[in-house]
Enzyme design. Sequence first.
Site, PDB file in Angstrom:
ATOM      1  N   GLY A   1      -6.970  15.756 -15.308  1.00  0.00           N
ATOM      2  CA  GLY A   1      -5.722  15.020 -15.387  1.00  0.00           C
ATOM      3  C   GLY A   1      -6.021  13.543 -15.559  1.00  0.00           C
ATOM      4  O   GLY A   1      -7.076  13.063 -15.134  1.00  0.00           O
TER       5      GLY A   1
ATOM      6  N   GLN B   1      -4.668   4.615 -15.600  1.00  0.00           N
ATOM      7  CA  GLN B   1      -6.121   4.779 -15.556  1.00  0.00           C
ATOM      8  C   GLN B   1      -6.794   4.312 -16.837  1.00  0.00           C
ATOM      9  O   GLN B   1      -8.017   4.136 -16.870  1.00  0.00           O
ATOM     10  CB  GLN B   1      -6.490   6.248 -15.304  1.00  0.00           C
TER      11      GLN B   1
ATOM     12  N   CYS C   1     -11.266  11.857  -8.614  1.00  0.00           N
ATOM     13  CA  CYS C   1     -10.486  11.077  -9.576  1.00  0.00           C
ATOM     14  C   CYS C   1     -11.438  10.329 -10.497  1.00  0.00           C
ATOM     15  O   CYS C   1     -12.430   9.757 -10.037  1.00  0.00           O
ATOM     16  CB  CYS C   1      -9.611  10.089  -8.806  1.00  0.00           C
ATOM     17  N   LEU C   2     -11.130  10.308 -11.791  1.00  0.00           N
ATOM     18  CA  LEU C   2     -11.957   9.582 -12.756  1.00  0.00           C
ATOM     19  C   LEU C   2     -12.044   8.099 -12.411  1.00  0.00           C
ATOM     20  O   LEU C   2     -13.026   7.434 -12.757  1.00  0.00           O
ATOM     21  CB  LEU C   2     -11.383   9.741 -14.172  1.00  0.00           C
TER      22      LEU C   2
ATOM     23  N   HIS D   1      -1.016  14.228  -7.714  1.00  0.00           N
ATOM     24  CA  HIS D   1      -2.073  13.213  -7.802  1.00  0.00           C
ATOM     25  C   HIS D   1      -1.783  12.240  -8.953  1.00  0.00           C
ATOM     26  O   HIS D   1      -1.835  11.014  -8.778  1.00  0.00           O
ATOM     27  CB  HIS D   1      -3.418  13.928  -8.011  1.00  0.00           C
ATOM     28  N   GLU D   2      -1.463  12.795 -10.115  1.00  0.00           N
ATOM     29  CA  GLU D   2      -1.201  11.931 -11.279  1.00  0.00           C
ATOM     30  C   GLU D   2       0.095  11.138 -11.085  1.00  0.00           C
ATOM     31  O   GLU D   2       0.167   9.969 -11.468  1.00  0.00           O
ATOM     32  CB  GLU D   2      -1.133  12.760 -12.568  1.00  0.00           C
TER      33      GLU D   2
ATOM     34  N   HIS E   1      -0.458   8.009  -9.234  1.00  0.00           N
ATOM     35  CA  HIS E   1      -1.015   6.902 -10.035  1.00  0.00           C
ATOM     36  C   HIS E   1       0.095   6.018 -10.602  1.00  0.00           C
ATOM     37  O   HIS E   1      -0.076   4.808 -10.732  1.00  0.00           O
ATOM     38  CB  HIS E   1      -1.850   7.437 -11.203  1.00  0.00           C
TER      39      HIS E   1
END
Length: 157
Positions: free
Chosen positions: A47, A52, A91-92, A133-134, A137
């Site tokens: 995701g 991000q 997470c990236l 989670h997304e 963000h």
Amino acid sequence: MALRNIVVEGDPLLRKVSRPVDQINDRIIKLLDDMADTMYYENRGIGIAAPQVGVLRRIFVIDIGDEHGKLEFINPEITYREGSQVFCEGCLSVPGKTADVERPAKIRVKALNRKGEEFELEAEELLAVCICHEYDHLEGILYIDKAIDGVINEVES
Ligand code: ZN
């Protein structure tokens, strides 16, 4: 294929609230494509949210490798939450770390697709985790803020 740079923890961009998309134009379509490319290119990326890649717009892309394939969400709203589950998240934008986070077991989300059509989706298990989670963000929240007992694990990246 076009990759975008991933913004990492410590950058104030990740702490800002993203603005809704008012018009789905060519720039937004390109952003969606680049976000997916970047997510697939980065190992374990399931995701990615627009902040991000440094764009403060309410967009995220998810592909957890299930029957849904790639899902694109524009101006998403989580309209229903039920129960709870704990999942070990990464997470990236927070490389080399994981943490257990409590999320709803089941959610319903409403969003626009790239054609500007509204859709609604019910999600459980990993897909629900990933959407929450997304979504966070877009609110400037990182999963490490929600780590159970504040425990954040270091992992080899
Ligand atoms: Zn993340």
